[in-house]
Design an enzyme around this catalytic site. Structure first.
Site: not given
Ligand code: UD1
Length: 326
Positions: A117, A141, A145
């Site tokens: 990851s 996590y 990895k």
């Molecule tokens: C995800 C994975 C992580 C992995 C990474 C890269 C999870 C929880 N995290 O992280 O394990 O290492 O991808 O593969 O599976 N956000 C919002 N609003 C929301 C939801 C999310 O603003 O309602 C933002 C978050 O703050 C972040 C972005 O969207 O900045 C992406 O979030 P998310 O989809 O959770 O992924 P990552 O945190 O990047």
């Protein structure tokens, strides 16, 4: 050649199974069905229900099915949960891998593909993350990895086994509605959920040092990701002694605000997001350099953000028909 796909009943695993079969590879699925769904395993593909902590069942499966390569995806993957339950994550992701590698070594399986990851990088302070960017994971996590990669490489070197560690960036989309992710842990499904609940999508902070102030990520379609596994598997098969570590991303940064705009446009909604507090531990920008995988495997992503959102939305609508925008 027959590949054992651990976690093959999961969201990403089921896509890997599909891609491997389309490439005429034989597959067997090994899954404990804790989050995997048996119905995702296509007819004609054997499903062995078991844990990666069960060395005996693994050994029987490897020899019984004449396995000649393993793609290991079975793991726990929720960052927040890993902070609360580190011992559980180390047991499942590191001890489970050690037990599997031990069975694989004993059965002299020559090829091993490991699901890693971008979480291994933590908060990279670079524009494009290359495979040489230092790994400083920020969660248990991510640590599991990274430790997993060490185990895989060390075992490969000691036994002569070919290995590939694939570092996934932000995975989204589906090959078919019934294969879509059913978890609501990432941006795309979390926005879908808000739209369905007549609520505003949330932006976790808009004061980051990025062009629009929201976090930037590299989203990759799960179909492209699955094809990268096929390319890696074929390479390992063709070149014994290979030791690859590869980013799987598109090399294109997309902000949270841009994603929500596209989701609104493609789903027929027009729901303005609300900005809330930053979520603890979120890096401002994580975007892959996808150069090494292009050079090593000739792989390049084919799908764009719209493909990811549209296909994920079709899967969402199948489970939430009430979500259709009027
Ligand atoms: C995800 C994975 C992580 C992995 C990474 C890269 C999870 C929880 N995290 O992280 O394990 O290492 O991808 O593969 O599976 N956000 C919002 N609003 C929301 C939801 C999310 O603003 O309602 C933002 C978050 O703050 C972040 C972005 O969207 O900045 C992406 O979030 P998310 O989809 O959770 O992924 P990552 O945190 O990047």
């Amino acid at each position: 050649m027959t590949w054992l796909i651990t976690g093959g009943a999961g969201y990403i695993g089921a896509h890997v199974v599909r891609a491997m079969r389309e490439a005429d590879e034989e597959v067997v699925v090994y899954d404990d069905l804790s989050t995997g769904i048996a119905g995702r395993v296509p007819e004609g593909v054997p499903l062995v229900e078991g844990s990666t902590l069960d060395g005996e069942l693994l050994s029987r499966t490897l020899t019984g099915h004449g396995i000649t390569g393993v793609v290991h995806l079975a793991a726990k993957k929720q960052v927040g949960e890993s902070v609360d339950r580190p011992l559980h994550y180390y047991r499942e992701n590191v001890e489970g891998l050690r037990v599997l590698l031990s069975a694989v070594t004993e059965a002299q399986v020559p090829s091993f593909v490991f699901s890693s990851s971008a979480a291994v990088y933590g908060m990279p302070d670079v524009d494009l993350v290359t495979e040489r960017t230092p790994c400083v994971p920020m969660s248990p996590y991510g640590e599991t990895k990274l430790a997993g990669e060490w185990l895989v490489r060390a075992t490969g070197r000691a036994t002569g086994q070919s290995t590939a560690c694939l570092r996934y960036f932000n995975v989204a989309g589906a090959a078919a509605p019934e294969l879509a992710d059913v978890g609501v842990f990432n941006l795309v499904p979390m926005v879908f959920e808000k739209l369905t609940d007549a609520a505003a999508p949330r932006i976790f902070g808009d004061d980051y040092p990025t062009p629009d102030g929201t976090c930037v990520r590299d989203y990759i379609h799960v179909v492209d990701l699955a094809e990268a596994h096929v390319a890696a598997a074929r390479r390992l098969k063709a070149s014994p002694g290979t030791d690859l570590t590869l980013n799987i991303g598109r090399g294109e940064g997309v902000s949270v605000r841009e994603m929500i705009d596209r989701i609104n446009a493609l789903t027929g909604y027009d729901r303005h997001p609300v900005v809330t507090e930053r979520r603890a531990g979120d890096p401002a920008r994580v975007v892959a350099s996808a150069d090494r995988i292009a050079t090593e495997l000739g792989w390049k992503a084919r799908h764009d953000i719209d493909d990811m959102i549209s296909s994920a939305w079709e899967g969402w609508l199948r489970r939430h028909p009430e979500a259709t925008a009027s």
